[in-house]
Design a protein around this motif. Structure first.
Motif, PDB file in Angstrom:
ATOM      1  N   ALA A  43       0.874  -1.179   0.000  1.00  0.00           N
ATOM      2  CA  ALA A  43       0.000   0.000   0.000  1.00  0.00           C
ATOM      3  C   ALA A  43       0.906   1.221   0.000  1.00  0.00           C
ATOM      4  O   ALA A  43       1.508   1.555   1.016  1.00  0.00           O
ATOM      5  CB  ALA A  43      -0.920   0.003   1.215  1.00  0.00           C
ATOM      6  N   SER A  44       0.993   1.881  -1.137  1.00  0.00           N
ATOM      7  CA  SER A  44       2.015   2.917  -1.315  1.00  0.00           C
ATOM      8  C   SER A  44       1.426   4.197  -1.888  1.00  0.00           C
ATOM      9  O   SER A  44       0.368   4.185  -2.521  1.00  0.00           O
ATOM     10  CB  SER A  44       3.097   2.381  -2.272  1.00  0.00           C
ATOM     11  N   GLY A  45       2.159   5.273  -1.674  1.00  0.00           N
ATOM     12  CA  GLY A  45       1.842   6.514  -2.374  1.00  0.00           C
ATOM     13  C   GLY A  45       2.265   6.452  -3.828  1.00  0.00           C
ATOM     14  O   GLY A  45       1.839   7.261  -4.647  1.00  0.00           O
ATOM     15  N   ILE A  65      -2.317  -1.612  -3.570  1.00  0.00           N
ATOM     16  CA  ILE A  65      -2.922  -0.295  -3.347  1.00  0.00           C
ATOM     17  C   ILE A  65      -1.910   0.760  -3.778  1.00  0.00           C
ATOM     18  O   ILE A  65      -0.808   0.818  -3.243  1.00  0.00           O
ATOM     19  CB  ILE A  65      -3.309  -0.119  -1.867  1.00  0.00           C
ATOM     20  N   CYS A  66      -2.285   1.588  -4.755  1.00  0.00           N
ATOM     21  CA  CYS A  66      -1.386   2.589  -5.326  1.00  0.00           C
ATOM     22  C   CYS A  66      -1.907   3.993  -5.026  1.00  0.00           C
ATOM     23  O   CYS A  66      -3.099   4.193  -4.779  1.00  0.00           O
ATOM     24  CB  CYS A  66      -1.296   2.421  -6.849  1.00  0.00           C
ATOM     25  N   CYS A  67      -0.992   4.945  -5.086  1.00  0.00           N
ATOM     26  CA  CYS A  67      -1.370   6.373  -4.982  1.00  0.00           C
ATOM     27  C   CYS A  67      -2.226   6.640  -3.751  1.00  0.00           C
ATOM     28  O   CYS A  67      -3.234   7.352  -3.811  1.00  0.00           O
ATOM     29  CB  CYS A  67      -2.091   6.828  -6.250  1.00  0.00           C
ATOM     30  N   ASN A  68      -1.835   6.029  -2.625  1.00  0.00           N
ATOM     31  CA  ASN A  68      -2.539   6.201  -1.349  1.00  0.00           C
ATOM     32  C   ASN A  68      -3.988   5.739  -1.377  1.00  0.00           C
ATOM     33  O   ASN A  68      -4.778   6.124  -0.518  1.00  0.00           O
ATOM     34  CB  ASN A  68      -2.477   7.664  -0.881  1.00  0.00           C
ATOM     35  N   GLY A  69      -4.348   4.913  -2.358  1.00  0.00           N
ATOM     36  CA  GLY A  69      -5.719   4.399  -2.431  1.00  0.00           C
ATOM     37  C   GLY A  69      -6.516   4.929  -3.596  1.00  0.00           C
ATOM     38  O   GLY A  69      -7.671   4.534  -3.779  1.00  0.00           O
ATOM     39  N   SER A  70      -5.930   5.810  -4.412  1.00  0.00           N
ATOM     40  CA  SER A  70      -6.636   6.293  -5.603  1.00  0.00           C
ATOM     41  C   SER A  70      -6.811   5.189  -6.640  1.00  0.00           C
ATOM     42  O   SER A  70      -7.683   5.271  -7.497  1.00  0.00           O
ATOM     43  CB  SER A  70      -5.858   7.432  -6.274  1.00  0.00           C
ATOM     44  N   LEU A  71      -5.958   4.167  -6.545  1.00  0.00           N
ATOM     45  CA  LEU A  71      -5.988   3.064  -7.501  1.00  0.00           C
ATOM     46  C   LEU A  71      -5.723   1.757  -6.760  1.00  0.00           C
ATOM     47  O   LEU A  71      -4.731   1.639  -6.048  1.00  0.00           O
ATOM     48  CB  LEU A  71      -4.924   3.275  -8.585  1.00  0.00           C
ATOM     49  N   SER A  83     -10.827   2.923  -8.598  1.00  0.00           N
ATOM     50  CA  SER A  83     -10.005   4.088  -8.930  1.00  0.00           C
ATOM     51  C   SER A  83     -10.827   5.362  -8.758  1.00  0.00           C
ATOM     52  O   SER A  83     -12.053   5.345  -8.876  1.00  0.00           O
ATOM     53  CB  SER A  83      -9.465   4.006 -10.368  1.00  0.00           C
ATOM     54  N   LYS A  84     -10.125   6.426  -8.448  1.00  0.00           N
ATOM     55  CA  LYS A  84     -10.749   7.750  -8.363  1.00  0.00           C
ATOM     56  C   LYS A  84      -9.744   8.776  -8.862  1.00  0.00           C
ATOM     57  O   LYS A  84      -8.634   8.865  -8.345  1.00  0.00           O
ATOM     58  CB  LYS A  84     -11.191   8.069  -6.935  1.00  0.00           C
ATOM     59  N   SER A 196     -10.762  13.770  -3.432  1.00  0.00           N
ATOM     60  CA  SER A 196     -11.309  13.805  -2.067  1.00  0.00           C
ATOM     61  C   SER A 196     -11.556  12.401  -1.524  1.00  0.00           C
ATOM     62  O   SER A 196     -11.832  11.458  -2.275  1.00  0.00           O
ATOM     63  CB  SER A 196     -12.617  14.600  -2.044  1.00  0.00           C
ATOM     64  N   ASP A 197     -11.447  12.284  -0.198  1.00  0.00           N
ATOM     65  CA  ASP A 197     -11.760  11.043   0.537  1.00  0.00           C
ATOM     66  C   ASP A 197     -10.884   9.862   0.149  1.00  0.00           C
ATOM     67  O   ASP A 197     -11.290   8.700   0.299  1.00  0.00           O
ATOM     68  CB  ASP A 197     -13.242  10.660   0.361  1.00  0.00           C
ATOM     69  N   ILE A 198      -9.696  10.140  -0.342  1.00  0.00           N
ATOM     70  CA  ILE A 198      -8.761   9.070  -0.679  1.00  0.00           C
ATOM     71  C   ILE A 198      -7.799   8.857   0.492  1.00  0.00           C
ATOM     72  O   ILE A 198      -7.227   9.798   1.016  1.00  0.00           O
ATOM     73  CB  ILE A 198      -7.965   9.408  -1.962  1.00  0.00           C
ATOM     74  N   SER A 199      -7.646   7.600   0.874  1.00  0.00           N
ATOM     75  CA  SER A 199      -6.645   7.229   1.872  1.00  0.00           C
ATOM     76  C   SER A 199      -6.382   5.740   1.752  1.00  0.00           C
ATOM     77  O   SER A 199      -7.185   4.986   1.192  1.00  0.00           O
ATOM     78  CB  SER A 199      -7.119   7.558   3.291  1.00  0.00           C
ATOM     79  N   LYS A 200      -5.258   5.319   2.285  1.00  0.00           N
ATOM     80  CA  LYS A 200      -4.959   3.885   2.303  1.00  0.00           C
ATOM     81  C   LYS A 200      -5.977   3.129   3.159  1.00  0.00           C
ATOM     82  O   LYS A 200      -6.328   1.985   2.861  1.00  0.00           O
ATOM     83  CB  LYS A 200      -3.550   3.643   2.843  1.00  0.00           C
ATOM     84  N   GLY A 201      -6.446   3.778   4.229  1.00  0.00           N
ATOM     85  CA  GLY A 201      -7.460   3.155   5.078  1.00  0.00           C
ATOM     86  C   GLY A 201      -8.749   2.896   4.323  1.00  0.00           C
ATOM     87  O   GLY A 201      -9.341   1.814   4.426  1.00  0.00           O
TER      88      GLY A 201
END
Length: 272
Positions: A43-45, A65-71, A83-84, A196-201
């Motif tokens: 799970a990475s940025g 998990i990429c881009c802190n959860g964007s993908l 994705s977002k 918005s609302d993107i996170s690894k969590g």
């Protein structure tokens, strides 16, 4: 039988040491977990374009998990699970602002990393490309101006801004005011900007819902502010010895630093 189903690892400052290498000790420990049925998830940025050699080294075949959860992607099939994207008009604003104020940037898209010129991060990746096999080379394109046609073809998961720490603090305040953005520090001198609302969590929660895995049965390793939401939702959060204090206070255990194979130490002493 081990109760844990996933072991989720941040990369920079966690899985990687300060030379950007996965130590042999960490590699052996994570492969041991996989052998006994625990899925290892990075799970990475970073975008997956920057992680191919590490995915190969660990023999990962599940989700990432990429881009802190964007993908969120499946490594084996290449399928996008979630994705977002950042709004294209906002992408244009951020690039124009960065160019005007001489702020370095990397723009993460599905198949290309766009970079400002004279960028220390991009130079590092260019140097890496000299020794990487073809399948692991990082696709980088440089831009020094912005056009409507370029923006139109960019589907952006994350923009990384690069500057000194004082500048990053003010940039975080500036871009956090946008309701459609998430801005979080990942390492010193870096600011990650996502939708918005993107996170690894949140990404872990999405994967949990799709797979039926209970988050109480998840180990997470991290060291920085973009890992906090993971620590808040997982059953076994373990902070690196080099973590920021805000991460340490959320942890059940604190292991050794990333330069001391802290993941391997924790797996041996806290998990197995």
């Amino acid at each position: 039988m081990l109760k844990y189903k996933w072991c989720v690892c941040d990369m920079d400052g966690t899985l990687l040491n300060s030379r950007d290498i996965i130590s042999k000790e960490n590699e052996i420990a994570l492969k041991k977990l996989q052998e006994i049925g625990v899925e290892v998830i990075i799970a990475s940025g970073r975008i997956d374009l920057l992680m191919k050699c590490f995915i190969s080294q660990l023999g990962l075949k599940g989700n990432i998990i990429c881009c802190n959860g964007s993908l969120i992607k499946n490594i084996q099939t290449g399928q996008t699970i979630y994705s977002k994207l950042i709004n294209k008009n906002i992408v244009k604003e951020i690039i124009e602002y960065s160019l005007k104020n001489s702020i370095g940037f990397l723009i993460y898209t599905k198949d290309t990393i766009y970079s400002s010129k004279n960028n220390c991060k991009a130079e590092k990746y260019e140097n890496m490309n000299k020794s990487l096999p073809l399948e692991f080379k990082i696709p980088i394109k440089y831009i020094d101006n912005i056009s409507a046609s370029l923006i139109e073809k960019m589907d952006v998961f994350k923009i990384l801004l690069i500057s000194n720490n004082e500048c990053i603090k003010s940039l975080k305040n500036y871009f956090s005011a946008y309701e459609t953005l998430t801005a979080v520090s990942s390492l010193e001198g870096l600011l990650d900007i996502m939708a918005s609302d993107i996170s690894k969590g949140n990404a872990l929660k999405i994967l949990s819902e799709k797979t039926g895995i209970d988050l109480n049965d998840v180990i997470v390793f991290g060291d920085n502010y973009n890992d906090i939401e993971m620590f808040e939702c997982a059953g076994m959060p373990i902070a690196m010895g080099n973590s920021v204090e805000a991460v340490k206070v959320k942890a059940k255990y604190i292991t050794r630093s990333n330069n001391e194979s802290g993941i391997a130490y924790a797996i041996k002493n806290f998990i197995l």
